[in-house]
Motif scaffolding. Structure first.
Motif, short mmCIF file in Angstrom:
data_model
loop_
_atom_site.label_atom_id
_atom_site.label_comp_id
_atom_site.label_asym_id
_atom_site.label_seq_id
_atom_site.Cartn_x
_atom_site.Cartn_y
_atom_site.Cartn_z
N THR A 1 3.57 -3.54 -8.23
CA THR A 1 2.63 -4.62 -8.55
C THR A 1 1.64 -4.88 -7.43
O THR A 1 0.94 -5.88 -7.46
CB THR A 1 3.40 -5.91 -8.84
OG1 THR A 1 4.19 -6.23 -7.70
CG2 THR A 1 4.28 -5.76 -10.06
N ARG A 2 1.60 -3.99 -6.43
CA ARG A 2 0.66 -4.19 -5.34
C ARG A 2 -0.78 -4.03 -5.82
O ARG A 2 -1.03 -3.51 -6.90
CB ARG A 2 0.96 -3.25 -4.16
CG ARG A 2 0.84 -1.79 -4.47
CD ARG A 2 1.16 -0.92 -3.26
NE ARG A 2 0.15 -1.07 -2.23
CZ ARG A 2 0.43 -1.10 -0.94
NH1 ARG A 2 1.67 -0.96 -0.54
NH2 ARG A 2 -0.53 -1.23 -0.05
N THR B 1 2.38 4.55 -2.86
CA THR B 1 2.68 3.40 -3.71
C THR B 1 1.37 2.90 -4.27
O THR B 1 0.44 2.61 -3.51
CB THR B 1 3.37 2.29 -2.91
OG1 THR B 1 4.50 2.85 -2.25
CG2 THR B 1 3.83 1.17 -3.83
N ALA B 2 1.27 2.85 -5.60
CA ALA B 2 0.01 2.50 -6.23
C ALA B 2 0.23 1.44 -7.31
O ALA B 2 1.32 1.34 -7.88
CB ALA B 2 -0.62 3.74 -6.86
#
Length: 147
Positions: free
Chosen positions: A55-56, A71-72
Motif C-alpha cells: 500500500t505504499r 516494493t511497489a
C-alpha cells in the motif's frame, strides 16, 4: 582507398568503474508467498528481482544478500516498475556489486571461534548497614564508624 576518420579513444572515467553483475556464488532468489520473481534486461545484464506489492505510495528498492527486492504500489503497472528500475539502474547495479564484494570478503575471513572466558574470582565482603531509621520521628540517623 578512402580515409575514414579514426575515433579518439574513449575517455576512462575513474570515478565510476564498470560494474559486473554476474554473481554465480549468490544463492538464487526464492520469493516468499505474495511475492513475484521477475527478470528484466537492463543494458547487457539480466537483472533478477523480487516484486512485492503493498500500500505504499512510491516504488522502493532494497538490495541485500539475496539480491534486489522491489516494493511497489498495487496501482503501478509492470511498465512503470520496469521504467523505475531502468531509471535507477546505475544505483542498483552499484549496490549489487558492493554487496557481492562484501560477501566475498566476508567468506574469505576465517570463521569466528567462540570460547568461554576463564573464571574471574570476585571477593564480596558482607558488611552491616550503617543507616538506621526511626519511624516515630521519621528521621534518619547515620552512624559513622569513625565517631
Amino acid at each position: 582507398m578512402p580515409s575514414f576518420p579514426i575515433p579518439a579513444p574513449a575517455a576512462v572515467n575513474l570515478l565510476r568503474p564498470p560494474v559486473q553483475l554476474r554473481r554465480p556464488e549468490l544463492p538464487p532468489i526464492t520469493p516468499t508467498a505474495g511475492h513475484d520473481k521477475r527478470q528484466l534486461l537492463v543494458g547487457e545484464y539480466i537483472l533478477e528481482y523480487v516484486l512485492r506489492r503493498s500500500t505504499r505510495r512510491s516504488i522502493g528498492f532494497t538490495v541485500d544478500d539475496d539480491g534486489l527486492h522491489v516494493t511497489a504500489p498495487r496501482r503501478c503497472s509492470y511498465g512503470d516498475i520496469e521504467n523505475a528500475i531502468r531509471a535507477k539502474q546505475h544505483w542498483i547495479l552499484t549496490k549489487l556489486d558492493e554487496r557481492r564484494q562484501r560477501r566475498a570478503a566476508r567468506l574469505e575471513k576465517p570463521p569466528v571461534v567462540w570460547t568461554t572466558a576463564p573464571a574471574c574470582p570476585i571477593s564480596v565482603a558482607r558488611s552491616r548497614c550503617a543507616c538506621t531509621t526511626r519511624r516515630a520521628t521519621a528521621r534518619t540517623s547515620i552512624r559513622r564508624p569513625w565517631s
